[in-house]
Design an enzyme around this catalytic site. Structure first.
Site, PDB file in Angstrom:
ATOM      1  N   SER A   1       0.688  -1.449  -0.342  1.00  0.00           N
ATOM      2  CA  SER A   1      -0.242  -0.034   0.115  1.00  0.00           C
ATOM      3  C   SER A   1       0.854   1.227  -0.065  1.00  0.00           C
ATOM      4  O   SER A   1       1.179   2.065  -0.868  1.00  0.00           O
ATOM      5  CB  SER A   1      -0.782   0.149   0.975  1.00  0.00           C
ATOM      6  OG  SER A   1      -0.176  -0.089   2.308  1.00  0.00           O
ATOM      7  N   ARG A   2       0.955   1.631   1.039  1.00  0.00           N
ATOM      8  CA  ARG A   2       2.327   2.684   1.367  1.00  0.00           C
ATOM      9  C   ARG A   2       3.329   2.481   2.443  1.00  0.00           C
ATOM     10  O   ARG A   2       2.776   1.695   3.054  1.00  0.00           O
ATOM     11  CB  ARG A   2       1.160   3.674   1.297  1.00  0.00           C
ATOM     12  CG  ARG A   2       0.749   4.779   0.279  1.00  0.00           C
ATOM     13  CD  ARG A   2       1.803   5.411  -0.344  1.00  0.00           C
ATOM     14  NE  ARG A   2       0.819   6.177  -1.645  1.00  0.00           N
ATOM     15  CZ  ARG A   2       1.098   5.935  -3.034  1.00  0.00           C
ATOM     16  NH1 ARG A   2       0.944   4.619  -2.562  1.00  0.00           N
ATOM     17  NH2 ARG A   2       0.237   6.120  -3.920  1.00  0.00           N
TER      18      ARG A   2
ATOM     19  N   HIS B   1       8.904  -0.499  -5.365  1.00  0.00           N
ATOM     20  CA  HIS B   1       7.613  -0.388  -5.123  1.00  0.00           C
ATOM     21  C   HIS B   1       7.141  -0.480  -7.336  1.00  0.00           C
ATOM     22  O   HIS B   1       6.910   0.036  -7.576  1.00  0.00           O
ATOM     23  CB  HIS B   1       7.621   1.456  -4.809  1.00  0.00           C
ATOM     24  CG  HIS B   1       6.054   1.697  -5.366  1.00  0.00           C
ATOM     25  ND1 HIS B   1       6.077   2.976  -4.348  1.00  0.00           N
ATOM     26  CD2 HIS B   1       4.739   1.343  -5.637  1.00  0.00           C
ATOM     27  CE1 HIS B   1       4.514   3.508  -4.700  1.00  0.00           C
ATOM     28  NE2 HIS B   1       4.176   2.325  -4.822  1.00  0.00           N
TER      29      HIS B   1
ATOM     30  N   GLU C   1      11.389   6.809  -0.182  1.00  0.00           N
ATOM     31  CA  GLU C   1      12.025   5.509  -1.830  1.00  0.00           C
ATOM     32  C   GLU C   1      12.265   6.818  -2.510  1.00  0.00           C
ATOM     33  O   GLU C   1      11.999   8.046  -2.971  1.00  0.00           O
ATOM     34  CB  GLU C   1      10.277   5.673  -2.713  1.00  0.00           C
ATOM     35  CG  GLU C   1       9.660   4.653  -1.818  1.00  0.00           C
ATOM     36  CD  GLU C   1       8.318   3.737  -1.890  1.00  0.00           C
ATOM     37  OE1 GLU C   1       8.188   4.323  -3.713  1.00  0.00           O
ATOM     38  OE2 GLU C   1       7.697   3.001  -1.618  1.00  0.00           O
TER      39      GLU C   1
END
Length: 331
Positions: free
Chosen positions: A240-241, A288, A270
């Site tokens: 998700s995050r 990601h 990131e």
């Protein structure tokens, strides 16, 4: 004269070809995000902006964009955008839901399997020559992992991606429980999932997969307290995050054996580097890539284009996020 759009990264060509029929395009071709100063300069003269999750669209940027009318996010999540400020200024914000559902669910399940069956660890064992050096051709206790059949998968956030993951897990004979802000009775019946409270999910799940947006409420929703509630053989998956999980607490949990392992596709910062985390063998990491399939990324580019084109035609974009903007700035 066509309105101008600045696209902050190279997106698939199918989207570019659609957009160029209605907009004058300026494309940032460097794979790295445009520096802050460059972005602040570019937005001064454009009517539209195509952004990625790594582009910070805050009050400062919006103040530098007097002509900006629409921000088309090349992602489902939009926590990088100050939605309230954009709405105040009459700026439309759109996203790309739906088209990356299967890709992200696939990756979440791939991470789950990779951690459960120690695939990355086993691959490294073979490639490094350690298997050859060990002179052990096969051993009953070599790289023992965890099976999936009959195990409980707890899904936090039961939207499109969470439900898609549940359907995949059902095919492996897993029991599905979920926690979400709102119950989904139809999905419960269709998939055979059971709604439980958050604490129950943490305590009863063998695998936990996170599928929530990053908000004030979900920031660090998995911290030391929550990790200690989980089973010692539990595996945590996050696509998700990154900031939904307290990274320092997770590292401690993995090192001290509070949980068995983790699979992470997202990080609090990131690109990410943490030597302490990278040394751990019970975690699988990805940069990601949840939506990184040809089909998903091209579908996202098409949705970005459709949102921009609808706006250019004086129509409501199909994936408008801040619908309140219609009150002050109707199409």
């Amino acid at each position: 004269m066509k309105p101008k759009v600045f696209i902050t990264r190279q997106i698939p060509e199918n989207g570019i070809k659609m957009i160029e029929k209605f907009y004058e395009i300026e494309l940032w071709k460097d794979p790295k995000a445009p520096p802050r100063g460059v972005l602040l300069e570019k937005v001064r003269e454009v009517d539209a902006l195509v952004t990625l999750v790594t582009d910070k669209v805050d009050k400062e940027l919006l103040e530098n964009a007097p002509k900006l009318k629409i921000i088309a996010q090349y992602a489902v999540g939009y926590d990088n955008i100050d939605i309230e400020e954009a709405t105040k200024r009459g700026i439309y914000v759109t996203n790309t839901p739906g088209v990356l559902t299967d890709a992200t669910a696939d990756l979440a399940f791939a991470l789950l399997l990779a951690v459960a069956r120690r695939i990355v660890e086993a691959d490294a064992f073979v490639r490094s020559g350690e298997w050859k050096k060990s002179e052990v051709g096969w051993h009953p206790l070599m790289f023992l992992g965890y099976g999936l059949k009959g195990k409980t998968l707890g899904i936090v956030g039961f939207g499109r991606i969470g439900q898609a993951l549940a359907k995949r897990a059902k095919g492996f004979g897993m029991k599905i429980i979920y926690y979400s802000r709102t119950r989904k009775p139809e999905a419960e019946e269709e998939i055979g999932a059971e709604y439980v409270d958050f604490e129950t999910l943490l305590k009863e799940s063998d695998f936990i997969s996170l599928h929530v947006p990053l908000t004030k409420e979900t920031y660090h929703m998995i911290g030391e307290k929550e990790l200690k509630l989980m089973k010692p053989n539990a595996i945590l998956i996050n696509t998700s995050r990154g900031a939904v999980v307290d990274t320092n607490a997770l590292i401690k949990a993995l090192k001290e054996g509070w949980i068995a392992g983790a699979g992470l596709d997202v990080f609090e910062e990131e690109p990410y580097y943490n030597e302490e985390l990278f040394k751990l063998k019970n975690v699988v990491l990805a940069p990601h890539i949840g939506s990184a399939t040809h089909e998903a990324r091209e579908g996202m580019a098409e949705l970005v284009a459709k949102n921009l084109i609808a706006f250019a035609k004086g129509e409501i974009p199909p994936n408008l996020v801040n619908k309140d903007v219609l009150t002050s700035s109707p199409p």
